[in-house]
Design a protein around this motif. Sequence first.
Motif, PDB file in Angstrom:
ATOM      1  N   VAL A  36       0.843  -1.202   0.000  1.00 43.62           N
ATOM      2  CA  VAL A  36       0.000   0.000   0.000  1.00 43.62           C
ATOM      3  C   VAL A  36       0.877   1.250   0.000  1.00 43.62           C
ATOM      4  N   LEU A  37       1.919   1.246   0.821  1.00 48.66           N
ATOM      5  CA  LEU A  37       2.821   2.392   0.899  1.00 48.66           C
ATOM      6  C   LEU A  37       3.521   2.624  -0.440  1.00 48.66           C
ATOM      7  N   LYS A  38       4.023   1.552  -1.044  1.00 48.35           N
ATOM      8  CA  LYS A  38       4.697   1.673  -2.341  1.00 48.35           C
ATOM      9  C   LYS A  38       3.746   2.216  -3.405  1.00 48.35           C
ATOM     10  N   GLU A  39       2.525   1.703  -3.427  1.00 47.98           N
ATOM     11  CA  GLU A  39       1.554   2.128  -4.430  1.00 47.98           C
ATOM     12  C   GLU A  39       1.137   3.583  -4.207  1.00 47.98           C
TER      13      GLU A  39
ATOM     14  N   PHE B 156       2.991   5.978  -2.885  1.00 55.02           N
ATOM     15  CA  PHE B 156       4.102   6.817  -3.332  1.00 55.02           C
ATOM     16  C   PHE B 156       4.232   6.807  -4.852  1.00 55.02           C
ATOM     17  N   ARG B 157       3.962   5.662  -5.464  1.00 58.84           N
ATOM     18  CA  ARG B 157       4.049   5.581  -6.931  1.00 58.84           C
ATOM     19  C   ARG B 157       3.048   6.530  -7.581  1.00 58.84           C
ATOM     20  N   LYS B 158       1.822   6.529  -7.075  1.00 54.04           N
ATOM     21  CA  LYS B 158       0.793   7.404  -7.636  1.00 54.04           C
ATOM     22  C   LYS B 158       1.133   8.870  -7.409  1.00 54.04           C
ATOM     23  N   SER B 159       1.676   9.186  -6.237  1.00 56.77           N
ATOM     24  CA  SER B 159       2.072  10.562  -5.947  1.00 56.77           C
ATOM     25  C   SER B 159       3.186  11.007  -6.883  1.00 56.77           C
ATOM     26  N   ASN B 160       4.160  10.131  -7.091  1.00 57.47           N
ATOM     27  CA  ASN B 160       5.275  10.441  -7.983  1.00 57.47           C
ATOM     28  C   ASN B 160       4.787  10.640  -9.419  1.00 57.47           C
ATOM     29  N   ASP B 161       3.872   9.782  -9.863  1.00 55.86           N
ATOM     30  CA  ASP B 161       3.327   9.901 -11.221  1.00 55.86           C
ATOM     31  C   ASP B 161       2.602  11.230 -11.402  1.00 55.86           C
ATOM     32  N   GLN B 162       1.882  11.658 -10.371  1.00 61.54           N
ATOM     33  CA  GLN B 162       1.151  12.921 -10.454  1.00 61.54           C
ATOM     34  C   GLN B 162       2.107  14.097 -10.617  1.00 61.54           C
ATOM     35  N   VAL B 163       3.194  14.080  -9.848  1.00 61.62           N
ATOM     36  CA  VAL B 163       4.186  15.152  -9.948  1.00 61.62           C
ATOM     37  C   VAL B 163       4.806  15.175 -11.340  1.00 61.62           C
ATOM     38  N   MET B 164       5.182  14.012 -11.843  1.00 67.59           N
ATOM     39  CA  MET B 164       5.815  13.925 -13.158  1.00 67.59           C
ATOM     40  C   MET B 164       4.881  14.412 -14.263  1.00 67.59           C
ATOM     41  N   GLN B 165       3.615  14.041 -14.183  1.00 66.28           N
ATOM     42  CA  GLN B 165       2.647  14.463 -15.194  1.00 66.28           C
ATOM     43  C   GLN B 165       2.435  15.971 -15.165  1.00 66.28           C
ATOM     44  N   THR B 166       2.474  16.546 -13.971  1.00 66.89           N
ATOM     45  CA  THR B 166       2.307  17.990 -13.839  1.00 66.89           C
ATOM     46  C   THR B 166       3.467  18.738 -14.475  1.00 66.89           C
ATOM     47  N   MET B 167       4.671  18.194 -14.320  1.00 62.36           N
ATOM     48  CA  MET B 167       5.872  18.870 -14.809  1.00 62.36           C
ATOM     49  C   MET B 167       6.138  18.641 -16.297  1.00 62.36           C
ATOM     50  N   ALA B 168       5.686  17.530 -16.825  1.00 59.45           N
ATOM     51  CA  ALA B 168       6.051  17.108 -18.182  1.00 59.45           C
ATOM     52  C   ALA B 168       5.867  18.178 -19.257  1.00 59.45           C
ATOM     53  N   PRO B 169       4.737  18.895 -19.294  1.00 55.25           N
ATOM     54  CA  PRO B 169       4.546  19.866 -20.386  1.00 55.25           C
ATOM     55  C   PRO B 169       5.261  21.200 -20.180  1.00 55.25           C
ATOM     56  N   LEU B 170       5.920  21.379 -19.046  1.00 50.08           N
ATOM     57  CA  LEU B 170       6.539  22.667 -18.729  1.00 50.08           C
ATOM     58  C   LEU B 170       7.999  22.698 -19.164  1.00 50.08           C
ATOM     59  N   ASP B 171       8.465  23.881 -19.526  1.00 53.25           N
ATOM     60  CA  ASP B 171       9.829  24.020 -20.041  1.00 53.25           C
ATOM     61  C   ASP B 171      10.793  24.655 -19.046  1.00 53.25           C
ATOM     62  N   SER B 172      10.417  25.788 -18.483  1.00 47.57           N
ATOM     63  CA  SER B 172      11.368  26.533 -17.659  1.00 47.57           C
ATOM     64  C   SER B 172      11.430  26.007 -16.229  1.00 47.57           C
ATOM     65  N   SER B 173      12.567  26.241 -15.610  1.00 47.39           N
ATOM     66  CA  SER B 173      12.769  25.840 -14.221  1.00 47.39           C
ATOM     67  C   SER B 173      11.779  26.550 -13.302  1.00 47.39           C
TER      68      SER B 173
END
Length: 216
Positions: free
Chosen positions: A74-77, A79-96
């Motif tokens: 449960v803990l791994k899953e 964190f995996r979903k949280s990490n995926d959400q962060v990555m998806q949010t950042m993916a379309p952005l260019d600047s730091s």
Amino acid sequence: MSNRFISQGKRKNTMPKVGMEQIRREQVISATRRCIVEKGVLELSIKDVAAEAGVSTGVIYHYFKNKQDILLQVLKETFRKSNDQVMQTMAPLDSSKDKLFAHLENITFVPVDNPDFFLLLINYFAQAQNNQECADIIKKFYRNLRSFITQYLQQGVETHELEPELTEQLPVILLALGLGLGMMQTLDPDSFDMAKMESALKKICENAFDLTGRNK
């Protein structure tokens, strides 16, 4: 440190239907997550999970060794979903800077939109001191997230938007802010306005970029 959450309980020989493996695992993990939020880790039993999932205890033991095994999955899953959400949010952005601001929005968004995340985290933090596997999963999650933040901040250094030393300081600060704000909002939601907190955090980070620009 001990690796046990609680005793295993009795096993049954009930077997799931062929082809249902992934569905059943996800069903049990989701049910366990709901039980943790409602009862907490210490009061949770395999029978509780089985009842919540609508399956027999035998089905649960077919996929998981014991209660600890389920809790760690449960803990791994989570964190995996949280990490995926962060990555998806950042993916379309260019600047730091855009990535940093999106991250700040995510920090203030999660406690309001998904308070169960922090209720789960509170339960697991309480277990981590005496459970090395649990502690290792939590540390790995935060190390990976800190590394990710460092990478996109490094982009700001390369474009001369940020001072190099900030790539060491800001990741730790952001993680501490995210954890602290999330815990407070979850336990005492009326203690502060999260929208105002997001605005204040953005102003602080904006100053870091502006200061670097003025020092060029």
